[in-house]
Scaffold this active site. Structure first.
Site, short mmCIF file in Angstrom:
data_model
loop_
_atom_site.label_atom_id
_atom_site.label_comp_id
_atom_site.label_asym_id
_atom_site.label_seq_id
_atom_site.Cartn_x
_atom_site.Cartn_y
_atom_site.Cartn_z
N GLY A 5 3.06 2.19 5.12
CA GLY A 5 4.14 1.22 5.13
C GLY A 5 5.22 1.74 5.74
O GLY A 5 5.98 0.68 6.59
N CYS B 31 1.21 0.77 -8.13
CA CYS B 31 2.57 0.99 -7.49
C CYS B 31 3.49 1.24 -8.41
O CYS B 31 4.66 1.90 -8.23
CB CYS B 31 2.58 0.39 -6.32
N GLY C 106 0.91 -1.08 -0.05
CA GLY C 106 0.07 -0.19 -0.02
C GLY C 106 0.90 1.24 -0.02
O GLY C 106 2.11 1.33 -0.64
N SER C 107 0.31 2.29 0.72
CA SER C 107 0.87 3.52 0.49
C SER C 107 2.24 3.67 1.29
O SER C 107 2.50 3.12 2.39
CB SER C 107 0.19 4.61 1.09
N GLU D 298 5.58 -3.51 0.97
CA GLU D 298 5.93 -2.87 -0.55
C GLU D 298 4.92 -1.80 -0.89
O GLU D 298 3.90 -1.74 -0.90
CB GLU D 298 5.58 -4.28 -1.47
N GLU E 292 5.42 10.87 -5.12
CA GLU E 292 4.25 10.05 -5.99
C GLU E 292 3.04 10.30 -5.92
O GLU E 292 1.98 10.76 -4.88
CB GLU E 292 4.09 8.38 -5.36
#
Ligand code: UN1
Length: 514
Positions: free
Chosen positions: A244, A296, A239-240, A262, A402
């Site tokens: 994370g 992602c 996830g984000s 991840e 991102e």
């Protein structure tokens, strides 16, 4: 009748109470015991679900802890049998489930179906592994000793998964965790509880022993109740970066507990002066706009050599101007909506930021012209491509953070491949990337020097297969929770040594005299 509760210890909870006040949209509301799943293309409510509390998580962890000893005692093959049931169900219901994915997370239909396909690929890999030798026979320096590396399950695995692959990623985590003999407590993303419900029904239909698989619906508070609990031995998170990093810091710091996370990337594609421009443009479009930029591994930076820059730009811009945005269930749609209203605002913020940081905007379809929004879809979360060019500078936020949307920068470089890779590596992230070139020396330089977990040549930087490792370097991740490498995060390795002689002889020349 659909219950829409949690699946804990082999039982469904009652589901949202009749008088429960649904949270509005997906906003968190502490007073509410329920929340809604929304179709991002239309804004309509798909179903209402029970919102998990710490008490629900506690019950799920209790069930998972109790079930562990019996589950680990089964053979690999017997555990895998339950997964094979699910494999067949995923295949038999491919069309139907693909549509549900598209309806609940907005991906166009070929992507919705690919999500389901990727799930059964993972199940096939994990369950197939049960008939594959794992572990190593290791030579000993002492003739009378046998050494080997054996795997053991770690125990209870907590899985926290994202909305953008609501079927595939849960199986990346859970299929391997379960076949290896762990029990699982899973929280699906709050944006895709319907997919969560269906997956839990599949485990129920497969007859998985009670407590082996548990699913609690809910928000970040339920997720934190899983990750913070001492009964959890491994946390798998996809996830984000924000969440994370918090999990990696908190859980990773606790001895005996392991977190494999991840997160996202600021993925780049390098187009050299020796590129085949058909492949370059095609790869860049796929990587930037598939899933409406919400993978992602989506690319947000295109680093293009000056010799081909003008032609690449003209061709890329032309496609971005015309790309079909619309109903995800229509075959000719390329981009569906983004996941939720807040996400539209986040993307707007990054588009504005790029302008403030000096971007020249080449395509701005952010506010889609009214006539572009399909009839009946006015309440959906629509955005179109935003493409800009900008002079490379190391500390520009728009080149480092991102956005997770169809927001992409063109950066012109000159000189050698070394210069391109230097720009490529100049972000805090390192998940996926690609080089487009016909020169094998440039390709090999990129392979060896780009900071990446997933590197491609003459291809888009999306579309990884489950039998490859999937994870990133730098701030994109640690520990590979995903696809085939998840096996490392859900197993302990025992270095097993046995003496076959009647004497004790030590390695390293250590004296065994007493
Ligand atoms: C993600 O980007 O969140 O490699 C997962 C891919 C897919 C998985 C993407 N197999 O594009």
């Amino acid at each position: 009748e659909q219950r829409h509760g949690h699946y804990i210890g082999g039982e469904w909870t009652d589901g949202p109470s009749a008088g429960g006040r649904p949270a509005s949209g997906r906003t968190e509301s502490a007073e509410s015991d329920s929340f809604e799943s929304e179709n991002p293309a239309t804004g309509e409510t798909l179903a209402t679900f029970e919102r998990g509390t710490a008490a629900d998580v506690d019950a799920a962890l209790e069930a998972a802890t109790d079930a562990f000893e019996e589950w680990r005692a089964l053979s690999y093959i017997d555990r895998a049998e339950y997964l094979w049931e699910i494999y067949h169900e995923l295949r038999d219901r491919h069309e139907e489930l693909g549509e549900i994915v598209s309806k609940e997370c907005g991906k166009e239909i070929s992507e919705g179906k690919a999500d389901v396909t990727e799930a059964w690929h993972m199940v096939e890999w994990a369950a197939g592994n049960a008939r594959h030798p794992h572990g190593d026979v290791v030579p000993s320096e002492v003739a009378g000793k046998d050494s080997s590396m054996r795997r053991k399950p770690r125990g209870v695995v907590g899985c926290i998964t994202p909305w953008n692959f609501p079927v595939a990623i849960p199986f990346w985590h859970m299929a391997i965790a379960l076949v290896e003999g762990n029990t699982v407590v899973w929280k699906p993303a709050e944006q895709t509880p319907w997919c969560g419900q269906i997956i839990a029904e599949m485990f129920e239909d497969a007859g998985i022993p009670e407590g082996v698989f548990n699913m609690v619906q809910g928000f970040g508070d339920a997720g934190a109740a899983i990750t913070d609990d001492d009964r959890v031995d491994t946390v798998l998170f996809t996830g984000s970066a924000e969440v994370g990093h918090e999990i990696a810091g908190k859980v990773g710091g606790e001895p005996g507990k392991l977190a494999a996370c991840e997160m996202g990337g600021k993925n780049g594609i390098v187009v050299t002066g020796e590129a085949d421009l058909d492949i370059a443009v095609h790869s860049a479009v796929m990587s930037s706009f598939k899933t409406t930029g919400q993978r992602c591994v989506s690319s947000e930076r295109l680093i293009v050599h000056e010799d081909v820059y003008d032609e690449f730009k003209a061709r890329f811009v032309d496609i971005a101007e015309g790309i079909a945005v619309g109903d995800p269930l229509e075959e000719d749609t390329f981009m569906g909506p983004v996941i939720e209203a807040d996400h539209v605002e986040k993307i707007r913020g990054y588009n504005d930021l790029a302008r403030e940081e000096g971007a020249t905007v080449l395509v701005d379809r952010f506010d889609l012209a009214d006539e572009e929004v399909p009839d009946g879809y006015a309440d959906g979360h629509w955005v179109g491509p935003f493409v800009y060019e900008i002079d490379y500078e190391s500390d520009l936020r728009c080149l480092n953070e991102e956005c997770f949307g169809p927001h992409v920068a063109l950066i012109e470089y000159s000189g050698d491949i070394e210069n391109a890779v230097e720009i490529h590596n100049d972000t805090p992230y390192g998940l996926a990337g690609a080089i487009i070139s016909e020169d094998y020396r440039q390709i090999n330089y990129f392979r060896d020097h780009a900071d990446l977990g997933l590197a491609y040549a003459n291809l888009p930087c999306i579309g990884a297969e489950v039998q490859l490792p999937f994870g990133g370097v730098k701030k994109s991740g640690n520990g590979y929770p995903s696809a085939r490498e998840a096996i490392e995060a859900v197993t302990e390795r025992t270095a097993w040594t046995m003496n076959n002689s009647t004497d004790i002889e030590m390695a390293q020349g250590l004296s065994a005299d007493i």
